[in-house]
Scaffold this motif. Structure first.
Motif, PDB file in Angstrom:
ATOM      1  N   ARG A 111       9.489  16.506  12.189  1.00  0.00           N
ATOM      2  CA  ARG A 111       9.180  17.040  13.750  1.00  0.00           C
ATOM      3  C   ARG A 111      10.259  17.472  14.313  1.00  0.00           C
ATOM      4  O   ARG A 111      10.677  18.390  14.975  1.00  0.00           O
ATOM      5  CB  ARG A 111       8.211  16.177  14.217  1.00  0.00           C
ATOM      6  CG  ARG A 111       8.706  14.794  14.887  1.00  0.00           C
ATOM      7  CD  ARG A 111       8.120  14.039  15.757  1.00  0.00           C
ATOM      8  NE  ARG A 111       6.596  13.644  15.183  1.00  0.00           N
ATOM      9  CZ  ARG A 111       5.743  12.602  15.643  1.00  0.00           C
ATOM     10  NH1 ARG A 111       6.294  12.062  16.829  1.00  0.00           N
ATOM     11  NH2 ARG A 111       4.659  12.431  15.214  1.00  0.00           N
ATOM     12  N   ALA A 130      11.883  21.044  15.228  1.00  0.00           N
ATOM     13  CA  ALA A 130      12.315  21.567  16.649  1.00  0.00           C
ATOM     14  C   ALA A 130      13.616  22.081  16.552  1.00  0.00           C
ATOM     15  O   ALA A 130      14.111  22.952  17.161  1.00  0.00           O
ATOM     16  CB  ALA A 130      12.284  20.130  17.258  1.00  0.00           C
ATOM     17  N   ASP A 170      14.525  19.493  23.539  1.00  0.00           N
ATOM     18  CA  ASP A 170      13.897  20.325  24.488  1.00  0.00           C
ATOM     19  C   ASP A 170      14.602  20.635  25.810  1.00  0.00           C
ATOM     20  O   ASP A 170      14.708  21.797  26.381  1.00  0.00           O
ATOM     21  CB  ASP A 170      12.464  20.113  24.782  1.00  0.00           C
ATOM     22  CG  ASP A 170      11.630  21.500  25.096  1.00  0.00           C
ATOM     23  OD1 ASP A 170      11.714  22.674  24.650  1.00  0.00           O
ATOM     24  OD2 ASP A 170      10.683  21.307  25.817  1.00  0.00           O
ATOM     25  N   LEU A 209       9.588  24.118  23.829  1.00  0.00           N
ATOM     26  CA  LEU A 209       8.565  23.396  23.166  1.00  0.00           C
ATOM     27  C   LEU A 209       7.506  22.788  24.222  1.00  0.00           C
ATOM     28  O   LEU A 209       6.388  22.786  23.830  1.00  0.00           O
ATOM     29  CB  LEU A 209       9.176  22.081  22.322  1.00  0.00           C
ATOM     30  CG  LEU A 209      10.294  22.406  21.357  1.00  0.00           C
ATOM     31  CD1 LEU A 209      10.620  21.339  20.932  1.00  0.00           C
ATOM     32  CD2 LEU A 209       9.710  23.568  20.390  1.00  0.00           C
ATOM     33  N   PHE A 211       5.174  21.762  21.267  1.00  0.00           N
ATOM     34  CA  PHE A 211       5.387  20.314  21.265  1.00  0.00           C
ATOM     35  C   PHE A 211       4.469  19.536  20.233  1.00  0.00           C
ATOM     36  O   PHE A 211       4.640  18.652  19.532  1.00  0.00           O
ATOM     37  CB  PHE A 211       5.428  19.700  22.718  1.00  0.00           C
ATOM     38  CG  PHE A 211       5.877  18.300  22.784  1.00  0.00           C
ATOM     39  CD1 PHE A 211       7.326  18.039  22.686  1.00  0.00           C
ATOM     40  CD2 PHE A 211       4.922  17.308  22.889  1.00  0.00           C
ATOM     41  CE1 PHE A 211       7.567  16.795  22.917  1.00  0.00           C
ATOM     42  CE2 PHE A 211       5.333  15.970  23.168  1.00  0.00           C
ATOM     43  CZ  PHE A 211       6.832  15.432  23.283  1.00  0.00           C
ATOM     44  N   LEU A 264       4.335  20.313  16.413  1.00  0.00           N
ATOM     45  CA  LEU A 264       5.415  19.758  15.869  1.00  0.00           C
ATOM     46  C   LEU A 264       5.013  18.200  15.592  1.00  0.00           C
ATOM     47  O   LEU A 264       5.047  17.369  14.333  1.00  0.00           O
ATOM     48  CB  LEU A 264       6.731  19.728  16.386  1.00  0.00           C
ATOM     49  CG  LEU A 264       7.237  21.327  16.637  1.00  0.00           C
ATOM     50  CD1 LEU A 264       8.902  21.298  17.149  1.00  0.00           C
ATOM     51  CD2 LEU A 264       7.297  22.004  15.217  1.00  0.00           C
TER      52      LEU A 264
END
Length: 530
Positions: free
Chosen positions: A18, A22, A53, A61, A129, A132
């Motif tokens: 994840r 990202a 983020d 995200l 978000f 992911l």
């Protein structure tokens, strides 16, 4: 950015992928450092996902609006706390353990299915978000199915989730960045003790699953005229929310009931309807009217006019008097100077309001703001911080924010369970739990050295999340008859507990000590009697 960003990972961890996704979405270059978890390096630290983020603004995200952010955090937490453990156990266990885990996994997946209805991804048309965080489902479930022969997510059982998995894996970024399927298959076969051949026990389990289709093939929620029980995040206290015309304030019924100076204001909606909102009822209500009087007045108007929605701009907090999770929300609201209605729940007889506002967990605390509900105390704290910017609970710097969130999570995942276990156990089990608790507390002691509070000179998010230490540890110590946090081992932590307890808004919010003693003594006695 080259060597500026390092990612410590293992090739098979879903938590790592994840972060990879990202960073790729953000276009951030990084150095990948493969970790051997049987021989961990000193560099290894848990990655805080939100740090990415907040540090790199390209391709956000998380959504912009606080309530949407809170929803995303809620589902991410639900995915890690409920979905992942139940699915993992369902695939890697056998017999009765597997069957029980499968039932639990399917119930959890129903909530995910419901949240995905009508959407391509969790946040809409592009991945964000929650996608992911849950991306491991799309990558790992197929491998686990091949390794064990157990199928849970099919087009028939979970059509929205099945389609989301396809949409997710079809993305070029995901196709280019995922662990090798053959290596994963081998790894999970070893972990589960299974080969690709489905043993007779598995076949029997699958057969039983088919005969019990009413448990996991039904729709997550039945349709009904009133959809309030379908909503995981209620839109309002009156969820049917049928609009009404702009002529309401001047109609005969309204003018005969509503006092002339009651502070109504009109808020345009996206449709041709309008809704009434009360603004700051505590400060602006005429003639000393109180919250509940305004609330009941609005309900009267609502009933007389056969309307379904009058949203009050009140903040409501559903909690219980002794819960440390509710108390951290009380402290946050008071630090921010936010007026709120407190509703104490009897958890042995949960109210319809609690079930309506938190249908997933049916637990406190629940914050209701402008009719929208937010569950899970850490999610609520972040929502409060996002909604009311004054008296910030988190630092501005992304790294320091990530550090604060790390210790908040450490407190809930490690410190609390170990101290709770020490309180409820006896003998050797208690000794082991105390040893674990002391090891965890040593790490907090290191963080506090030379500081008044975890963030410096002012109370912040970490202090509020760990505030239960100052509240409940003395209670536990008195009941069990031993000292866990003493000046010899934990001088900084003990000084922080004393400093924290002396802050006015904290001190005035403590539950009565004698009542806590009675409650937790009875709870411990019941547990030991089992």
């Amino acid at each position: 950015m080259g060597d500026e960003v390092k990612l410590l990972k293992t090739w098979s961890s879903p938590f790592v992928w994840r972060v990879v996704w990202a960073l790729k979405l953000k276009g951030v270059e990084y150095v990948s450092v493969e970790e051997d978890l049987s021989n961990k390096s000193p560099l290894l630290l848990q990655v805080n996902f939100e740090y990415i983020d907040e540090t790199w603004n390209s391709y956000p995200l998380l959504p912009e609006y606080p309530h949407d952010k809170a929803k995303a955090r809620f589902w991410a937490k639900f995915a890690d706390d409920k979905v992942l453990p139940s699915v993992w156990v369902a695939y890697l266990k056998q017999g009765e353990e597997q069957e029980e885990a499968t039932v639990s996994a399917l119930e959890n997946l129903k909530y995910i299915e419901h949240e995905l209805r009508g959407k391509k991804f969790f946040g809409g048309e592009s991945i964000g978000f929650v996608d992911l965080v849950l991306g491991w489902l799309a990558i790992y479930v197929n491998v686990l199915e091949d390794a064990t022969g157990l199928k849970m997510i099919t087009q028939d059982t979970f059509p929205c989730l099945f389609e989301w998995m396809q949409n997710f894996t079809d993305l070029p970024l995901i196709q280019e960045n995922h662990p090798p399927k053959d290596k994963l298959t081998t790894k999970f076969q070893v972990a589960s003790g299974k080969t690709l051949e489905i043993p007779a026990l598995m076949l029997a389990c699958r057969s039983k699953m088919k005969t019990r289709s009413s448990i996991w093939h039904r729709a997550p929620f039945k349709q009904s005229k009133n959809h309030s029980h379908e909503r995981l995040f209620s839109e309002s206290p009156y969820p049917k929310a049928i609009g009404y015309t702009c002529s309401f304030p001047s109609c005969a019924v309204a003018t005969s009931i509503v006092p002339p100076n009651l502070p109504f204001k009109w808020v345009p909606s996206t449709t041709i309807t309008r809704r009434i909102h009360l603004r700051n009822p505590l400060s602006e209500a005429p003639n000393g009217m109180k919250n509940r009087e305004i609330y009941h007045l609005c309900r009267t108007v609502n009933q007389l006019l056969s309307l379904d929605f009058i949203a009050l701009t009140l903040v409501k907090l559903l909690k219980s008097w002794s819960s440390p999770f509710g108390l951290r929300i009380v402290w946050a609201l008071k630090l921010k100077g936010i007026q709120y209605d407190s509703i104490d729940e009897d958890l042995s007889n949960k109210s319809p309001l609690l079930v309506q506002y938190n249908p997933v967990y049916k637990k406190i605390p629940v914050l209701v703001h402008n009719g929208k509900s937010i569950s899970e105390s850490l999610v609520i704290l972040e929502y409060i911080e996002d909604t009311w910017n004054h008296n910030p609970l988190l630092p501005q710097d992304p790294y320091h924010r990530a550090t604060a969130r790390f210790w908040v999570k450490f407190g809930d995942d490690k410190v609390l369970p170990s101290i709770w276990s020490a309180f409820l156990k006896q003998g050797k089990e208690q000794e082991d739990a105390i040893d674990e608790a002391i090891e965890n507390l040593k790490l907090l002691e290191e963080q506090l050295k030379g500081k008044k509070f975890f963030g410096g000179e002012k109370i912040g998010l970490t202090d509020l999340a760990l505030g239960w230490l100052a509240n409940l540890v003395p209670v536990f110590e008195q009941i069990v008859g031993m000292k866990i946090i003493d000046e010899g081992r934990f001088p900084s932590l003990l000084a922080w507990m004393d400093e924290f307890s002396q802050v006015a808004i904290i001190k005035e919010s403590w539950p009565p000590h004698h009542k806590l003693i009675v409650k937790f003594q009875a709870l411990r006695d019941r547990h030991l009697a089992k």
